[in-house]
Design a protein around this motif. Structure first.
Motif, PDB file in Angstrom:
ATOM      1  N   ALA A 177      37.128  95.526  41.623  1.00 47.57           N
ATOM      2  CA  ALA A 177      38.614  95.160  41.827  1.00 47.57           C
ATOM      3  C   ALA A 177      39.132  95.441  43.105  1.00 47.57           C
ATOM      4  N   GLU A 178      38.671  96.754  43.539  1.00 46.40           N
ATOM      5  CA  GLU A 178      39.366  97.252  44.843  1.00 46.40           C
ATOM      6  C   GLU A 178      38.705  96.603  45.970  1.00 46.40           C
ATOM      7  N   LEU A 179      37.342  96.391  45.813  1.00 48.31           N
ATOM      8  CA  LEU A 179      36.712  95.710  47.136  1.00 48.31           C
ATOM      9  C   LEU A 179      35.711  94.779  46.986  1.00 48.31           C
ATOM     10  N   GLY A 180      36.120  93.935  45.806  1.00 52.93           N
ATOM     11  CA  GLY A 180      35.288  92.779  45.753  1.00 52.93           C
ATOM     12  C   GLY A 180      35.594  91.570  46.484  1.00 52.93           C
ATOM     13  N   VAL A 181      36.867  91.776  47.127  1.00 48.33           N
ATOM     14  CA  VAL A 181      37.195  90.731  47.944  1.00 48.33           C
ATOM     15  C   VAL A 181      37.768  91.171  49.246  1.00 48.33           C
ATOM     16  N   PRO A 182      36.925  90.905  50.589  1.00 54.41           N
ATOM     17  CA  PRO A 182      37.501  91.516  51.776  1.00 54.41           C
ATOM     18  C   PRO A 182      38.748  91.206  52.100  1.00 54.41           C
ATOM     19  N   ARG A 183      39.652  92.045  52.713  1.00 57.71           N
ATOM     20  CA  ARG A 183      40.808  91.910  53.214  1.00 57.71           C
ATOM     21  C   ARG A 183      40.931  92.192  54.709  1.00 57.71           C
ATOM     22  N   PRO A 184      41.140  91.125  55.459  1.00 60.83           N
ATOM     23  CA  PRO A 184      41.216  91.255  56.804  1.00 60.83           C
ATOM     24  C   PRO A 184      42.191  92.201  57.223  1.00 60.83           C
ATOM     25  N   GLY A 185      42.052  93.054  58.401  1.00 57.22           N
ATOM     26  CA  GLY A 185      42.662  94.022  58.899  1.00 57.22           C
ATOM     27  C   GLY A 185      43.040  95.330  58.156  1.00 57.22           C
ATOM     28  N   THR A 186      42.276  95.208  56.913  1.00 57.58           N
ATOM     29  CA  THR A 186      42.308  96.525  56.110  1.00 57.58           C
ATOM     30  C   THR A 186      41.133  97.406  56.605  1.00 57.58           C
ATOM     31  N   ALA A 187      41.420  98.705  56.857  1.00 57.87           N
ATOM     32  CA  ALA A 187      40.589  99.848  57.006  1.00 57.87           C
ATOM     33  C   ALA A 187      40.425 100.546  55.632  1.00 57.87           C
ATOM     34  N   VAL A 188      39.399 100.753  55.213  1.00 55.82           N
ATOM     35  CA  VAL A 188      38.868 101.377  53.965  1.00 55.82           C
ATOM     36  C   VAL A 188      38.435 102.816  54.078  1.00 55.82           C
ATOM     37  N   TYR A 189      39.021 103.744  53.688  1.00 55.37           N
ATOM     38  CA  TYR A 189      38.474 105.166  53.695  1.00 55.37           C
ATOM     39  C   TYR A 189      37.996 105.817  52.261  1.00 55.37           C
ATOM     40  N   CYS A 190      37.024 106.245  52.305  1.00 54.05           N
ATOM     41  CA  CYS A 190      36.177 106.713  50.809  1.00 54.05           C
ATOM     42  C   CYS A 190      35.679 108.182  50.903  1.00 54.05           C
ATOM     43  N   CYS A 191      36.026 108.983  50.293  1.00 55.13           N
ATOM     44  CA  CYS A 191      35.537 110.492  50.265  1.00 55.13           C
ATOM     45  C   CYS A 191      35.358 110.918  48.773  1.00 55.13           C
ATOM     46  N   GLY A 192      34.206 111.294  48.466  1.00 51.43           N
ATOM     47  CA  GLY A 192      34.092 111.976  47.249  1.00 51.43           C
ATOM     48  C   GLY A 192      32.532 112.155  46.692  1.00 51.43           C
ATOM     49  N   PRO A 193      32.179 112.086  45.758  1.00 48.85           N
ATOM     50  CA  PRO A 193      30.886 112.543  45.431  1.00 48.85           C
ATOM     51  C   PRO A 193      29.869 111.279  45.677  1.00 48.85           C
ATOM     52  N   GLU A 194      28.824 111.422  45.829  1.00 49.78           N
ATOM     53  CA  GLU A 194      27.708 110.454  46.476  1.00 49.78           C
ATOM     54  C   GLU A 194      27.642 109.295  45.435  1.00 49.78           C
ATOM     55  N   PRO A 195      27.606 109.306  44.312  1.00 47.03           N
ATOM     56  CA  PRO A 195      27.595 108.038  43.687  1.00 47.03           C
ATOM     57  C   PRO A 195      28.944 106.948  43.899  1.00 47.03           C
ATOM     58  N   LEU A 196      30.040 107.692  44.064  1.00 48.99           N
ATOM     59  CA  LEU A 196      31.067 107.001  44.475  1.00 48.99           C
ATOM     60  C   LEU A 196      31.028 106.211  45.899  1.00 48.99           C
ATOM     61  N   LEU A 197      30.399 107.091  46.942  1.00 52.06           N
ATOM     62  CA  LEU A 197      30.302 106.395  48.057  1.00 52.06           C
ATOM     63  C   LEU A 197      29.127 105.541  48.230  1.00 52.06           C
ATOM     64  N   ALA A 198      28.043 105.767  47.497  1.00 51.79           N
ATOM     65  CA  ALA A 198      26.924 104.795  47.549  1.00 51.79           C
ATOM     66  C   ALA A 198      27.594 103.449  46.674  1.00 51.79           C
ATOM     67  N   ALA A 199      28.158 103.487  45.817  1.00 54.86           N
ATOM     68  CA  ALA A 199      28.963 102.322  45.084  1.00 54.86           C
ATOM     69  C   ALA A 199      29.680 101.585  45.992  1.00 54.86           C
ATOM     70  N   ALA A 200      30.722 102.419  46.781  1.00 57.14           N
ATOM     71  CA  ALA A 200      31.425 101.725  47.634  1.00 57.14           C
ATOM     72  C   ALA A 200      30.808 100.738  48.673  1.00 57.14           C
ATOM     73  N   GLU A 201      29.931 101.386  49.230  1.00 50.93           N
ATOM     74  CA  GLU A 201      28.958 100.778  50.502  1.00 50.93           C
ATOM     75  C   GLU A 201      28.175  99.624  49.832  1.00 50.93           C
TER      76      GLU A 201
END
Length: 317
Positions: A177-201
């Motif tokens: 829901a948060e990342l499924g559609v790119p949003r031009p001009g948006t910088a995304v910062y993600c920090c947390g446990p490895e499963p979260l980071l890998a999933a966001a990537e």
């Protein structure tokens, strides 16, 4: 060669969530500390030779103290247990840094994704983007509300820009829901446990976000750090000297044995202290610091974990 250390002391320790201790570190007798910007971290040199990296979560304008928050990790390697069980006010705490491999870049808008203790580097970022007047949103997940550091303060200060997602109430963060559609001009910062980071990537890659739209910070080795290793040569440009790096040794190890002094700290690719310029050859990046764009450029590598894809690297040493 180790990085120079600041001789600080623990002024105060405070519980800011279940299992999370906030450390207030200051210079003996007062004094101004080196400047830092949102996203920066320091190394704490703990008992028994332990060195651990923690994000600065205070106000960069406050040069009298460094604030870091430490999660007790029962399955950790001893650093968090030392902080929670043995550190006491007045105790000397050698500190290295600050360093910043997670800088806040200019953008039209921001999306912040935090998992648990991953909120710490984002706290000063929220204040900075608010001051700039940039629109932003924080999606903050954790096991329970009581485990989520700084939650009451963030909600009180920023209101509905903070989306609170305790796992026991809402489940895991909905990254589609948060990342499924790119949003031009948006910088995304993600920090947390490895499963979260890998999933966001993974979700950002599948959705087609621009390169470097997503920025993550890891304080643990990347999953690919244990990939197969082969031997290769390293040429030191300053002297023309060539050293052989066996499959079972790191570049940093070999340089140290050869008497070549290089700054280092974590020796697992997470702190960035040993970053070294590459003049020729293709690095095999295994660090947790460089962005995908920086990796692709091949201009630097972390010599404590990264290697060569070919037979030879030329380093600016």
């Amino acid at each position: 060669m180790s990085e120079a250390e600041l001789k600080l002391f623990l002024h105060r320790r405070e519980a800011v969530a279940d299992g999370v201790a906030l450390l207030d570190l200051r210079a003996p007798g007062g004094g101004t500390l080196p400047p830092w910007e949102p996203g920066a971290h320091v190394d704490l040199v703990l008992g028994g030779g332990l060195v651990r990296q923690y994000s600065l979560c205070g106000d960069p304008a406050d040069r009298d103290r460094y604030l870091v928050a430490v999660l007790r990790e029962p399955a950790g390697r001893g650093g968090s247990a030392y902080v929670h069980d043995r550190m006491a006010p007045g105790q000397a705490v050698p500190v290295r840094g600050p360093r910043n491999h997670f800088p806040l870049v200019p953008a039209e808008r921001y999306l912040f994704l935090a998992g648990g203790i991953g909120i710490t580097p984002l706290v000063p970022m929220l204040a900075a983007v608010t001051e700039r007047g940039a629109p932003w949103r924080l999606v903050y997940g954790g096991r329970t509300r009581r485990s989520m550091a700084f939650l009451p303060e963030l909600v009180d200060r920023y209101g509905d820009r903070v989306v609170v997602c305790p796992q026991d109430e809402t489940g895991l963060l909905d990254l589609e829901a948060e990342l499924g559609v790119p949003r031009p001009g948006t910088a995304v910062y993600c920090c947390g446990p490895e499963p979260l980071l890998a999933a966001a990537e993974r979700v950002c890659a599948a959705a087609g976000w621009p390169p470097d739209a997503l920025r993550v910070e890891r304080f643990a080795p990347r999953p690919d750090a244990g990939a197969p290793r082969t031997a290769f040569d390293v040429e030191l440009a300053a002297t023309g000297r060539t050293l052989r790096v066996p499959a079972d040794r790191s570049i940093l190890d070999v340089l140290g044995e050869a008497g070549v002094a290089v700054m280092s700290s974590c020796e697992e690719g997470t702190c960035g202290t040993c970053e070294t310029a590459v003049l020729a050859g293709e690095p095999d990046h295994r660090d947790s610091v460089l962005s995908e764009r920086e990796r692709a450029s091949g201009r630097t590598l972390m010599i404590c974990v990264s290697r060569a894809r070919g037979d030879r690297l030329v380093l600016d040493l």
